[in-house]
Design an enzyme around this catalytic site. Structure first.
Site, PDB file in Angstrom:
ATOM      1  CG  LEU A   1      -1.969  -1.102   1.307  1.00 47.89           C
ATOM      2  CD1 LEU A   1      -2.720  -1.030   2.619  1.00 47.89           C
ATOM      3  CD2 LEU A   1      -2.932  -1.010   0.132  1.00 47.89           C
ATOM      4  N   GLY A   2       2.050   1.173   0.528  1.00 45.14           N
ATOM      5  CA  GLY A   2       2.919   2.341   0.555  1.00 45.14           C
ATOM      6  C   GLY A   2       4.247   2.000   1.180  1.00 45.14           C
TER       7      GLY A   2
ATOM      8  N   GLY B   1       7.997   3.958   2.908  1.00 42.69           N
ATOM      9  CA  GLY B   1       8.566   5.186   3.460  1.00 42.69           C
ATOM     10  C   GLY B   1       9.960   4.938   3.948  1.00 42.69           C
TER      11      GLY B   1
ATOM     12  N   GLY C   1       9.926   2.081   6.668  1.00 40.96           N
ATOM     13  CA  GLY C   1       9.294   0.785   6.455  1.00 40.96           C
ATOM     14  C   GLY C   1       8.258   0.811   5.354  1.00 40.96           C
TER      15      GLY C   1
ATOM     16  CB  VAL D   1       1.626   0.445   4.919  1.00 39.88           C
ATOM     17  CG1 VAL D   1       0.252  -0.018   5.386  1.00 39.88           C
ATOM     18  CG2 VAL D   1       2.216   1.423   5.923  1.00 39.88           C
TER      19      VAL D   1
ATOM     20  CG  ASP E   1       2.947  14.224  10.935  1.00 42.23           C
ATOM     21  OD1 ASP E   1       3.034  15.362  10.426  1.00 42.23           O
ATOM     22  OD2 ASP E   1       3.411  13.204  10.396  1.00 42.23           O
TER      23      ASP E   1
END
Length: 768
Positions: free
Chosen positions: A16-17, A19, A22, A24, A133
């Site tokens: 899903l993504g 960064g 890490g 997801v 955030d």
């Protein structure tokens, strides 16, 4: 350590993504076929204590949040090969992706998204968690018409410092300074995102981070680009001072709904989500989350049970039954042996944190902010704008709720009274075309770890309800440990709550009132003086002060409504401040501790002193002695001044007169009071005081003559603040003068005011 590790019992479906720390992934639970989102920390970062602890902390904080508007945490799993958060998978897209496609959203749609995510923040705040955030990438918009918060990686417990980090375009001024996280910090960020939704751009842009910091901390909010109806909402949410923002996200939701209904009608939210539905569904269809339409979400996966089984058969898991509190709500055995403080390891090398266990041991700090409820009554000609404090954080939600109920009660009671008053005079309101406009401002008088003292000033604009009794101050004192309101029996010693004790309190108060206690008029002339004793106003009433009492850093504030004590209505009301040296011996030692004040060594008098003055006129103290009692009365000139028992007294001898200087070595402050034989006018006396200050290199910033009285203040040549008040008569004069460091101004303002108001010049019509 390698990144091929995955949570046992789950099969990865798609990414899903990714960064810096890490990735997801969307994963299917092997036993149930349900989907979950799993956030992995890269293996190499497990060796970095700061990053690994932050990941564990995110699990801790998420575990304490129960909300339909926050993506749920099911489990935290950690082994020597990796760590992961097992979370709810929601069919939707990030607000960032939605804005990339749409650029600008319809106001109703932006308000709908903001409301949902604010409700998520509100639930987080109620658990003592500040997100820190909030940004478009951390708001998930579902195709079903709801918004949810994700990613609490920078979250802190309310009132505790976190890293000076976040997303610069949305960071509040206090966050740039590294101050402790507070709910108002999230309110600021959410408002910045809302601004972006309705304008297509972030509120502030700069070429450098320092430039952006300066804009967020000092530049006016650029509301001109915002639809006019939304400008007040954005101005409130982005106020530079967090005290001027809504105190919590829940308070902001209330204001948002009022604005939205007024500007876009009662069905604004339904229309807003309808406009988003097509875009959200189309964007979701392009992601792996489209699979959730057929596979189902992880409403009842068994991550904890699976991991626990690998840990050596500590506990087996069964699917949850949709209770709404997460996957681990129903587990065969609580797997207590497996659920340890995050970072510890159990047999087999697996540590699990499940969201049904206790929150972190560190309690969230209690913070206080002001919020406002505004609106118009749908059935009566009543408008209202009522301010009141609310708290967030704290270790006990039940206590927090009691505190907030007590702080909200005065404005609720006030609004009800006005509605009842208008309803009882409906015809007169119609004839005059009048609208009752209610206003309340709240002010925090004192906040200690144990106590909160608040003053409310109630005002009303109305031609019909024009009597002065509709405008009055009110105070509330709350025990922050229990949430209970504090009354006279919680404040005063038992012997003070008697007829004799109330006479003592009356005599302590009278010298610091403007005109003393009035006498009740009778047919034969002036009758007896009124007292502060509520029992004197009616049978069956306890012997308690007939005035609301608040507490400041320097003394007790009595909000006296003279007509309530028996004076005529024209007497009005008065705020009378009695310094702690004049009331401390009347208060319970326990209550003094709550106020942060030391208990006096002696007990209070059970009856008034034999003299008619508040304290016997002392003989002139010798050098180094303390003046006796809470007042000093000069035996020659007859002036009386309120003084502090802790100050040392030194004789003062001006030309043709005498007086006393009271000094504090701790505070480097002095109070000088004196009388002198003189025929000067007030203007002449003030001119002499001004000339003396300027000759010594000082600066006068204020001077005023009022009849036979003058006031002058400014800075001495040594930089200290001075304030002088003098009274002149046909044959003599009397004056007082305060001198104290300018850095202690806030500390001395209340004390100086009460001393000035309490000064009695004596007989100035003759020489002494």
């Amino acid at each position: 350590m390698v990144d091929t590790w995955h949570v046992p019992g789950f099969t990865e479906v798609d990414v899903l993504g990714t960064g810096g720390f890490g990735r997801v992934v969307l994963a299917k639970h092997d036993a149930s076929g349900r989907m979950a989102a799993i956030k992995y920390l890269r293996a190499e970062y497990l060796a970095d204590a700061r990053i690994a602890d932050g990941f564990r902390r995110e699990a801790w904080l998420l575990s304490g949040v129960r909300s339909a508007h926050v993506v749920r945490l099911f489990d935290f799993v950690e082994t020597p090969d990796g760590a992961a958060l097992v979370m709810e998978a929601v069919p939707g897209v990030s607000l960032r992706a939605l804005l990339a496609a749409e650029n600008v959203l319809a106001p109703e749609s932006a308000l709908a998204i903001l409301k949902g995510s604010l409700l998520g923040l509100a639930d987080a705040h109620a658990a003592g968690v500040v997100h820190r955030d909030y940004k478009p990438g951390n708001v998930l918009v579902s195709r079903e018409g709801e918004s949810k918060l994700v990613d609490f990686g920078l979250a802190t417990l309310d009132g505790h410092n976190g890293l000076t980090a976040g997303s610069p375009s949305y960071m509040a001024p206090e966050q740039w300074s590294g101050q402790p996280g507070m709910p108002a910090t999230d309110v600021y960020a959410a408002t910045c995102v809302f601004y972006q939704c309705v304008t297509g751009q972030v509120p502030f842009r700069a070429d450098t981070t320092e430039g952006l910091r300066s804009l967020h901390q000092a530049a006016p909010v650029p509301v001109d680009a915002v639809p006019e109806a939304l400008r007040p909402l954005i101005a409130r949410g982005m106020a530079k001072d967090p005290a001027w923002r809504p105190a919590t996200a829940h308070a902001f939701v209330s204001e948002l709904e009022t604005v939205a209904r007024k500007a876009y009608g009662k069905n604004w939210e339904k229309r807003g989500w309808k406009r988003l539905a097509a875009s959200a569904a189309a964007l979701t269809a392009l992601t792996p989350l489209a699979l959730l339409a057929t596979a189902g979400t992880a409403a009842a996966p068994v991550g904890a049970g699976t991991a626990a089984g690998i840990a050596g058969g500590v506990g087996g898991g069964v699917p949850a039954t949709g209770s709404g509190v997460g996957a681990t709500a129903v587990i065969a055995g609580k797997i207590a042996a497996a659920v340890l403080v995050v970072g510890a390891l159990v047999a087999g090398g697996v540590a699990i944190f499940a969201n049904h266990d206790d929150p972190p041991a560190q309690a969230a700090a209690l913070t206080v902010g002001l919020q406002t409820t505004s609106g118009r009554d749908p059935a009566l000609p009543v408008t209202y704008d009522l301010q009141f404090p609310q708290v967030s954080g704290g270790p006990d939600p039940a206590v927090r709720q009691r505190i907030n109920d007590a702080l909200r009660a005065p404005v609720d009671k006030r609004l009800k009274a006005i509605r009842d008053g208008v309803a009882g005079n409906r015809e007169m309101f119609q004839e005059r075309g009048d609208t009752a406009a209610a206003h309340t401002t709240a002010r925090i008088l004192l906040r200690t770890p144990s106590l909160l003292s608040v003053r409310y000033d109630h005002d009303l604009d109305s031609d019909v309800l024009s009597h002065t009794t509709w405008r009055f101050p009110e105070t509330v004192n709350v025990d922050l440990g229990t949430g209970q309101l504090l009354g006279p029996k919680d404040m005063f010693r038992p012997e003070v709550l008697t007829a004799a004790g109330m006479r003592t309190l009356t005599q302590r108060l009278e010298p610091v009132t403007k005109n003393g206690f009035c006498r009740v008029p009778t047919i034969d002339g002036a009758g007896e003086k009124v007292t502060i004793d509520a029992a004197d106003r009616g049978s069956g009433t306890d012997h308690v002060p007939g005035a609301a009492i608040g507490f400041t850093a320097t003394g007790a504030e009595f909000e006296i409504q003279w007509y309530d004590l028996g004076c005529d209505t024209a007497s009005g009301k008065e705020t009378v401040t009695l310094p702690y040296n004049g009331i401390g011996d009347l208060l319970l030692p326990k209550f003094l501790t709550m106020l942060g004040k030391p208990a006096p060594a002696s007990s209070p008098p059970a009856s008034p002193p034999p003299s008619t003055s508040v304290s016997p006129a002392p003989t002139t103290p010798s050098l180094g002695q303390s003046a006796q009692g809470p007042t000093y009365t000069n035996p020659r000139f007859g002036f009386t001044a309120l003084i502090s028992e802790s100050y040392l007294a030194t004789p003062y001898a001006p030309p043709n007169g005498e007086g006393m200087t009271f000094s504090s070595s701790d505070a480097d402050a002095t109070l000088t009071v004196w009388g002198a034989n003189s025929t000067q006018s007030a203007a002449q006396a003030m001119a002499g005081a001004v000339a003396a200050v300027e000759a010594d290199g000082g600066q006068v910033t204020y001077q005023k003559v009022e009849g036979d009285r003058y006031s002058v203040s400014g800075y001495q040549g040594d930089g200290k603040i001075f304030y002088e008040r003098g009274f002149t008569g046909s044959a003599s004069m009397a004056a007082l003068r305060w001198v104290y460091p300018r850095e202690d101004k806030d500390q001395f303002d209340g004390l100086v005011s009460s001393t000035v108001e309490g000064f009695r010049p004596g007989d100035l019509s003759r020489p002494h």
